[in-house]
Design a protein around this motif. Structure first.
Motif, PDB file in Angstrom:
ATOM      1  N   ILE A  41      29.342  77.212 -66.113  1.00 12.44           N
ATOM      2  CA  ILE A  41      30.587  77.576 -65.840  1.00 12.44           C
ATOM      3  C   ILE A  41      30.208  78.955 -65.258  1.00 12.44           C
ATOM      4  CG2 ILE A  41      32.686  78.563 -66.377  1.00 12.44           C
ATOM      5  CD1 ILE A  41      32.986  76.368 -68.466  1.00 12.44           C
ATOM      6  N   THR A  42      30.707  79.244 -63.877  1.00 11.53           N
ATOM      7  CA  THR A  42      30.421  80.705 -63.315  1.00 11.53           C
ATOM      8  C   THR A  42      30.737  81.872 -64.280  1.00 11.53           C
ATOM      9  OG1 THR A  42      31.027  79.754 -61.405  1.00 11.53           O
ATOM     10  CG2 THR A  42      30.941  82.083 -61.410  1.00 11.53           C
ATOM     11  N   ASP A  43      29.859  82.733 -64.201  1.00 13.05           N
ATOM     12  CA  ASP A  43      29.829  83.786 -65.210  1.00 13.05           C
ATOM     13  C   ASP A  43      31.128  84.727 -65.103  1.00 13.05           C
ATOM     14  OD1 ASP A  43      28.963  85.042 -62.842  1.00 13.05           O
ATOM     15  OD2 ASP A  43      27.143  86.270 -63.719  1.00 13.05           O
ATOM     16  N   LEU A  44      31.769  84.946 -64.067  1.00 15.10           N
ATOM     17  CA  LEU A  44      32.622  85.833 -63.746  1.00 15.10           C
ATOM     18  C   LEU A  44      34.039  85.329 -64.274  1.00 15.10           C
ATOM     19  CD1 LEU A  44      31.783  87.330 -60.300  1.00 15.10           C
ATOM     20  CD2 LEU A  44      31.617  88.550 -62.605  1.00 15.10           C
ATOM     21  N   VAL A  45      33.915  83.958 -64.648  1.00  8.87           N
ATOM     22  CA  VAL A  45      35.120  83.332 -65.165  1.00  8.87           C
ATOM     23  C   VAL A  45      35.396  83.826 -66.470  1.00  8.87           C
ATOM     24  CG1 VAL A  45      36.301  81.216 -65.760  1.00  8.87           C
ATOM     25  CG2 VAL A  45      34.884  81.247 -63.593  1.00  8.87           C
ATOM     26  N   TRP A  46      34.606  84.358 -67.309  1.00  9.51           N
ATOM     27  CA  TRP A  46      34.495  84.785 -68.604  1.00  9.51           C
ATOM     28  C   TRP A  46      34.856  85.855 -68.792  1.00  9.51           C
ATOM     29  CZ3 TRP A  46      34.308  80.822 -71.820  1.00  9.51           C
ATOM     30  CH2 TRP A  46      33.699  79.549 -71.399  1.00  9.51           C
ATOM     31  N   PHE A  47      35.225  86.773 -67.885  1.00  8.51           N
ATOM     32  CA  PHE A  47      35.824  87.969 -67.865  1.00  8.51           C
ATOM     33  C   PHE A  47      37.373  87.879 -67.986  1.00  8.51           C
ATOM     34  CE2 PHE A  47      31.664  89.191 -66.252  1.00  8.51           C
ATOM     35  CZ  PHE A  47      31.595  90.470 -66.417  1.00  8.51           C
ATOM     36  N   PHE A  48      37.902  86.696 -67.921  1.00 12.47           N
ATOM     37  CA  PHE A  48      39.398  86.412 -68.242  1.00 12.47           C
ATOM     38  C   PHE A  48      40.296  87.214 -67.294  1.00 12.47           C
ATOM     39  CE2 PHE A  48      37.231  85.478 -72.453  1.00 12.47           C
ATOM     40  CZ  PHE A  48      37.264  84.523 -72.367  1.00 12.47           C
ATOM     41  N   HIS A  49      40.046  87.564 -66.095  1.00  6.89           N
ATOM     42  CA  HIS A  49      40.626  88.477 -65.408  1.00  6.89           C
ATOM     43  C   HIS A  49      42.023  88.124 -65.094  1.00  6.89           C
ATOM     44  CE1 HIS A  49      38.380  85.488 -62.736  1.00  6.89           C
ATOM     45  NE2 HIS A  49      39.269  85.583 -61.775  1.00  6.89           N
ATOM     46  N   GLY A  50      42.107  86.660 -65.000  1.00  3.33           N
ATOM     47  CA  GLY A  50      43.552  85.960 -64.943  1.00  3.33           C
ATOM     48  C   GLY A  50      44.306  86.003 -66.206  1.00  3.33           C
ATOM     49  N   ILE A  51      43.695  85.519 -67.114  1.00  8.90           N
ATOM     50  CA  ILE A  51      44.194  85.477 -68.426  1.00  8.90           C
ATOM     51  C   ILE A  51      44.794  86.575 -69.101  1.00  8.90           C
ATOM     52  CG2 ILE A  51      44.170  84.545 -70.637  1.00  8.90           C
ATOM     53  CD1 ILE A  51      42.343  82.226 -69.661  1.00  8.90           C
ATOM     54  N   LEU A  52      43.805  87.586 -69.106  1.00  6.83           N
ATOM     55  CA  LEU A  52      44.244  89.001 -69.677  1.00  6.83           C
ATOM     56  C   LEU A  52      44.519  89.748 -68.635  1.00  6.83           C
ATOM     57  CD1 LEU A  52      43.985  90.758 -72.171  1.00  6.83           C
ATOM     58  CD2 LEU A  52      41.566  91.304 -71.498  1.00  6.83           C
ATOM     59  N   GLY A  53      43.853  90.057 -67.722  1.00  5.22           N
ATOM     60  CA  GLY A  53      44.077  91.166 -66.627  1.00  5.22           C
ATOM     61  C   GLY A  53      45.498  90.879 -65.866  1.00  5.22           C
ATOM     62  N   ALA A  54      45.702  89.873 -65.319  1.00  2.69           N
ATOM     63  CA  ALA A  54      46.840  89.687 -64.531  1.00  2.69           C
ATOM     64  C   ALA A  54      47.899  88.759 -65.044  1.00  2.69           C
ATOM     65  CB  ALA A  54      46.458  88.633 -63.185  1.00  2.69           C
ATOM     66  N   GLY A  55      47.511  88.494 -66.333  1.00  3.02           N
ATOM     67  CA  GLY A  55      48.487  87.494 -67.099  1.00  3.02           C
ATOM     68  C   GLY A  55      49.077  88.446 -68.290  1.00  3.02           C
ATOM     69  N   ILE A  56      48.342  88.671 -69.383  1.00  5.85           N
ATOM     70  CA  ILE A  56      48.854  89.163 -70.548  1.00  5.85           C
ATOM     71  C   ILE A  56      49.220  90.822 -70.318  1.00  5.85           C
ATOM     72  CG2 ILE A  56      48.454  90.116 -73.060  1.00  5.85           C
ATOM     73  CD1 ILE A  56      46.750  87.458 -73.314  1.00  5.85           C
ATOM     74  N   LEU A  57      48.396  91.595 -69.653  1.00 10.38           N
ATOM     75  CA  LEU A  57      48.552  92.821 -69.528  1.00 10.38           C
ATOM     76  C   LEU A  57      49.885  93.136 -68.365  1.00 10.38           C
ATOM     77  CD1 LEU A  57      44.894  94.466 -69.240  1.00 10.38           C
ATOM     78  CD2 LEU A  57      46.559  94.446 -71.149  1.00 10.38           C
ATOM     79  N   VAL A  58      50.122  92.100 -67.696  1.00 10.18           N
ATOM     80  CA  VAL A  58      51.126  92.365 -66.625  1.00 10.18           C
ATOM     81  C   VAL A  58      52.635  91.907 -67.343  1.00 10.18           C
ATOM     82  CG1 VAL A  58      52.132  91.365 -64.627  1.00 10.18           C
ATOM     83  CG2 VAL A  58      49.687  92.212 -64.725  1.00 10.18           C
ATOM     84  N   ILE A  59      52.428  90.586 -68.225  1.00 12.52           N
ATOM     85  CA  ILE A  59      53.646  90.185 -69.041  1.00 12.52           C
ATOM     86  C   ILE A  59      54.353  91.296 -69.900  1.00 12.52           C
ATOM     87  CG2 ILE A  59      54.455  88.532 -70.924  1.00 12.52           C
ATOM     88  CD1 ILE A  59      52.598  86.484 -69.536  1.00 12.52           C
TER      89      ILE A  59
END
Length: 199
Positions: A41-59
């Motif tokens: 799996i591409t390494d940058l996916v493990w930065f959780f930028h959609g789950i944590l960054g644009a997801g939880i930190l925005v909710i």
């Protein structure tokens, strides 16, 4: 538009964007619906930028914006009973900064994902990044004939481009909306009234 209604509008808009970001990030783990080994799996996916960054930190700020907007047009300078001494508008500003950071983080990681390309098997059974360290003129994004270099997973390049592009757009939009809320929240805190319901 008054500060309270603006906060509520931004808060409502952020919820579907955050949900789309979380789903898009999760889909990056399963190219074409396939379950890959962790090392594939591409390494940058493990930065959780959609789950944590644009997801939880925005909710989190989105919930606060709805609360700040519920006090009425501009009667939101004083906090709600559950907010204690803190002002609901001022707290929404602090959380909006957090949301801005989350959206910006998602946009940066998504940009790097688009530039660097995916991890893939080029035909010899070894997974590597065939498009990294290339000049911008030779970048695979501008030369689709190079896409055939990735044999497995099937359509991994298109899969990554679409999802990283969606996450990039979501991150930028969220960062802009949260920045607007920072200005709006400061305006509501400084200029708003302090009306409380009498018992």
């Amino acid at each position: 538009m008054c500060t309270g209604k603006c906060s509520k509008c931004i808060g409502i808009t952020l919820f579907p964007l955050a949900a789309c970001a979380i789903v898009s990030n999760i889909l990056l783990y399963f190219p074409n619906g396939r379950v890959l080994q962790l090392s594939e799996i591409t390494d940058l996916v493990w930065f959780f930028h959609g789950i944590l960054g644009a997801g939880i930190l925005v909710i989190l700020p989105a919930f606060m914006m709805l609360g700040a907007g519920g006090a009425g047009c501009c009667a939101n300078r004083c906090g709600r009973p559950w907010a204690g001494a803190e002002s609901s508008m001022l707290l929404s500003v602090v959380l909006a900064v957090l949301g801005f950071a989350g959206g910006a983080y998602c946009a940066v990681i998504s940009s790097l994902g688009l530039i660097g390309g995916p991890l893939c098997d080029t035909g010899d059974g070894e997974y590597l990044y065939p498009f990294r360290n290339n000049t911008l003129e030779d970048n695979y994004l501008f030369n689709q004939t190079t896409w055939s270099i990735c044999k497995e997973p099937e359509n991994i390049i298109l899969w990554n481009i679409v999802l990283f592009s969606v996450l990039l757009a979501i991150g930028v939009i969220e960062a802009i909306l949260c920045f607007i809320q920072v200005i709006n929240g400061l305006t509501g805190f400084i200029c708003g009234t302090c009306m409380r319901k009498r018992k």
